[in-house]
Design an enzyme around this catalytic site. Structure first.
Site, PDB file in Angstrom:
ATOM      1  N   SER A 135       0.842  -1.189   0.000  1.00  0.00           N
ATOM      2  CA  SER A 135       0.000   0.000   0.000  1.00  0.00           C
ATOM      3  C   SER A 135       0.881   1.244   0.000  1.00  0.00           C
ATOM      4  O   SER A 135       1.750   1.393   0.870  1.00  0.00           O
ATOM      5  CB  SER A 135      -0.908  -0.002   1.229  1.00  0.00           C
ATOM      6  OG  SER A 135      -1.745   1.131   1.251  1.00  0.00           O
ATOM      7  N   LYS A 161      -1.132  -0.941  -4.448  1.00  0.00           N
ATOM      8  CA  LYS A 161      -2.340  -0.198  -4.090  1.00  0.00           C
ATOM      9  C   LYS A 161      -1.938   1.232  -3.801  1.00  0.00           C
ATOM     10  O   LYS A 161      -1.018   1.477  -3.017  1.00  0.00           O
ATOM     11  CB  LYS A 161      -3.013  -0.800  -2.847  1.00  0.00           C
ATOM     12  CG  LYS A 161      -4.244   0.001  -2.407  1.00  0.00           C
ATOM     13  CD  LYS A 161      -5.003  -0.681  -1.276  1.00  0.00           C
ATOM     14  CE  LYS A 161      -4.436  -0.362   0.081  1.00  0.00           C
ATOM     15  NZ  LYS A 161      -5.290  -0.872   1.176  1.00  0.00           N
ATOM     16  N   LYS A 163      -3.303   5.088  -2.557  1.00  0.00           N
ATOM     17  CA  LYS A 163      -4.364   5.864  -1.929  1.00  0.00           C
ATOM     18  C   LYS A 163      -4.732   7.018  -2.859  1.00  0.00           C
ATOM     19  O   LYS A 163      -3.861   7.666  -3.449  1.00  0.00           O
ATOM     20  CB  LYS A 163      -3.898   6.409  -0.576  1.00  0.00           C
ATOM     21  CG  LYS A 163      -3.575   5.336   0.458  1.00  0.00           C
ATOM     22  CD  LYS A 163      -4.822   4.653   0.963  1.00  0.00           C
ATOM     23  CE  LYS A 163      -4.502   3.689   2.099  1.00  0.00           C
ATOM     24  NZ  LYS A 163      -5.726   3.087   2.690  1.00  0.00           N
ATOM     25  N   ASP A 188      -7.423   2.925  -3.566  1.00  0.00           N
ATOM     26  CA  ASP A 188      -8.176   2.932  -2.306  1.00  0.00           C
ATOM     27  C   ASP A 188      -8.592   4.360  -1.981  1.00  0.00           C
ATOM     28  O   ASP A 188      -7.745   5.229  -1.764  1.00  0.00           O
ATOM     29  CB  ASP A 188      -7.305   2.353  -1.186  1.00  0.00           C
ATOM     30  CG  ASP A 188      -8.050   2.260   0.136  1.00  0.00           C
ATOM     31  OD1 ASP A 188      -9.260   2.542   0.167  1.00  0.00           O
ATOM     32  OD2 ASP A 188      -7.408   1.909   1.150  1.00  0.00           O
ATOM     33  N   GLU A 213     -11.314   0.516  -4.057  1.00  0.00           N
ATOM     34  CA  GLU A 213     -11.684   0.145  -2.702  1.00  0.00           C
ATOM     35  C   GLU A 213     -12.419   1.279  -1.994  1.00  0.00           C
ATOM     36  O   GLU A 213     -11.940   2.418  -1.971  1.00  0.00           O
ATOM     37  CB  GLU A 213     -10.423  -0.244  -1.913  1.00  0.00           C
ATOM     38  CG  GLU A 213     -10.702  -0.758  -0.518  1.00  0.00           C
ATOM     39  CD  GLU A 213      -9.425  -1.121   0.226  1.00  0.00           C
ATOM     40  OE1 GLU A 213      -9.528  -1.509   1.407  1.00  0.00           O
ATOM     41  OE2 GLU A 213      -8.329  -1.011  -0.368  1.00  0.00           O
ATOM     42  N   ASP A 238     -14.524  -2.103   2.176  1.00  0.00           N
ATOM     43  CA  ASP A 238     -13.662  -2.185   3.351  1.00  0.00           C
ATOM     44  C   ASP A 238     -14.460  -1.714   4.557  1.00  0.00           C
ATOM     45  O   ASP A 238     -15.102  -2.492   5.256  1.00  0.00           O
ATOM     46  CB  ASP A 238     -12.414  -1.326   3.114  1.00  0.00           C
ATOM     47  CG  ASP A 238     -11.481  -1.253   4.313  1.00  0.00           C
ATOM     48  OD1 ASP A 238     -11.786  -1.835   5.374  1.00  0.00           O
ATOM     49  OD2 ASP A 238     -10.425  -0.596   4.209  1.00  0.00           O
ATOM     50  N   LYS A 262     -10.368  -7.166   7.295  1.00  0.00           N
ATOM     51  CA  LYS A 262      -9.401  -6.772   8.326  1.00  0.00           C
ATOM     52  C   LYS A 262      -9.935  -7.276   9.660  1.00  0.00           C
ATOM     53  O   LYS A 262     -11.008  -6.851  10.097  1.00  0.00           O
ATOM     54  CB  LYS A 262      -9.245  -5.249   8.375  1.00  0.00           C
ATOM     55  CG  LYS A 262      -8.682  -4.629   7.113  1.00  0.00           C
ATOM     56  CD  LYS A 262      -8.642  -3.114   7.213  1.00  0.00           C
ATOM     57  CE  LYS A 262      -8.088  -2.487   5.937  1.00  0.00           C
ATOM     58  NZ  LYS A 262      -8.145  -1.001   5.980  1.00  0.00           N
ATOM     59  N   GLY A 290      -4.648  -4.147   5.815  1.00  0.00           N
ATOM     60  CA  GLY A 290      -3.803  -3.858   6.965  1.00  0.00           C
ATOM     61  C   GLY A 290      -4.131  -2.527   7.597  1.00  0.00           C
ATOM     62  O   GLY A 290      -4.735  -1.645   6.967  1.00  0.00           O
TER      63      GLY A 290
END
Length: 368
Positions: A135, A161, A163, A188, A213, A238, A262, A290
């Protein structure tokens, strides 16, 4: 086993590099390490709470309060024969999943030590090798983002991934595709968008992302279902999946095609496994996300990731990506994006009490 002693350690550790999402920027993690003593054994768990109520409503202060005032008194001096006993004893406490996860993880650790088996076997895991993605937080520039991604790809990580947030979405994705071609890539959003941004999501479709996500509100299912109908890119949920019931509803509404599990978010490994099983029965692939966990929480995530429906690379990366020194021995190390699951009893990694003590800024003890 009889619960004889419970310790809480508020551990404050600096990150190797600041990590930025749509919630803000973090330069350290402050988590609660739980130690539960029973029958001459010590089980370790971790509550990877945030410092602010951004991702979830829980913080270190709220989790500490729930753990010390409610969860610990509920189990001290009690006989616990399995995890179901713990769930029944703490059922009067609604929510507070991160707080509960720390305790449940410690109990799973205890049971695995008691039975002389690795934790993943107790959970029913079958995968012997875990594949990891990585990430990447929001960077200062696209050039810096590409440099960071290039370094991680050189280390062999199987999926990237990034953000995203309004103003940092289309251009970074476009630049990554131009630079690295068809590398497995996902974005994400951490609930940073609304259905009014449908044009943006359609513009991202040609980039063949693995998934987007949690693009919409953290409690929403119905608008995600509307979004999924209108775009080709799979929606992954998520924050919206706070438990088994929400996962059932999301599947029924067709709110997503993928679910990120998660254990801290859903209240522990038991609930995480139930969501895994539900998704497997409905042919919904899952992966393990995570919360910038330290080694104890990361070891629990590794054990969970051995379940058969974890078919997509998760965010369970090497310790050195986040921390100068982790709180376990050996530290978690992925080579070429893969980790052979440890076969030793317990977590597969040994908690380092000296390192935990070094970074502990508050401690609480309850003895029987």
């Amino acid at each position: 086993m009889k619960i004889e002693r419970i310790e809480l350690h508020l551990v404050n550790m600096p990150l190797v590099k600041p990590f930025e999402t749509s919630f803000g920027r973090e330069d350290r993690e402050v988590h609660i390490i739980v130690k539960i003593y029973a029958d001459g054994l010590i089980g370790y768990g971790e509550s990877p709470v945030g410092q602010t109520p951004g991702y979830a409503y829980e913080t270190g202060e709220t989790a500490w309060h729930i753990q010390s005032e409610f969860l610990a008194p509920a189990i001290i001096n009690r006989e616990i024969s399995d995890i179901e006993d713990f769930l029944k004893m703490t059922a009067p406490v609604r929510g507070h999943h991160f707080a509960k996860h720390g305790f449940e993880c410690a109990l799973w650790h205890l049971f695995s030590l008691q039975q002389n088996k690795p934790l993943y076997q107790l959970l029913g895991g079958t995968q012997k090798i875990i594949r990891s993605g990585v990430s990447v937080g929001i960077q200062k520039s696209i050039a810096e983002l590409l440099g960071v991604i290039g370094d991680f790809l050189d280390e062999g990580y199987k999926r990237i991934k990034i953000k995203i947030k309004p103003g940092w979405d289309f251009e970074p994705v476009k630049a990554i595709r131009e630079k690295f071609g068809d590398v497995p890539l996902m974005a994400d959003a951490n609930s940073a968008y609304s259905l009014q941004d449908i044009s943006l999501f359609r513009e991202l479709d040609p980039f063949s992302l693995m998934m987007i996500e949690q693009p919409l509100h953290y409690q929403d299912l119905t608008q995600h279902a509307q979004l999924q109908k209108q775009i080709k890119t799979p929606v992954c949920l998520d924050e919206s999946i706070a438990g088994v019931a929400m996962a059932e509803a999301a599947i029924a509404l067709k709110s997503c095609k993928i679910i990120n599990i998660k254990p801290a978010r859903v209240g522990g490994l038991t609930k995480a496994k139930q969501i895994h099983d539900l998704c497997q029965n409905n042919r919904i692939p899952v992966w393990c996300g995570g919360m910038l966990e330290m080694g104890i929480g990361r070891a629990c995530n590794i054990a969970l990731s051995t379940l058969p429906n974890f078919t997509l690379p998760g965010d369970v990366s090497s310790s050195k990506k986040y921390f100068h020194r982790d709180i376990i021995n050996p530290e978690i190390l992925f080579e070429n994006g893969e980790l052979t699951v440890p076969e030793e009893p317990g977590l597969g990694f040994i908690p380092d009490d000296a390192v935990i003590a070094k970074f502990t800024e508050n401690r609480w003890v309850l003895s029987g």
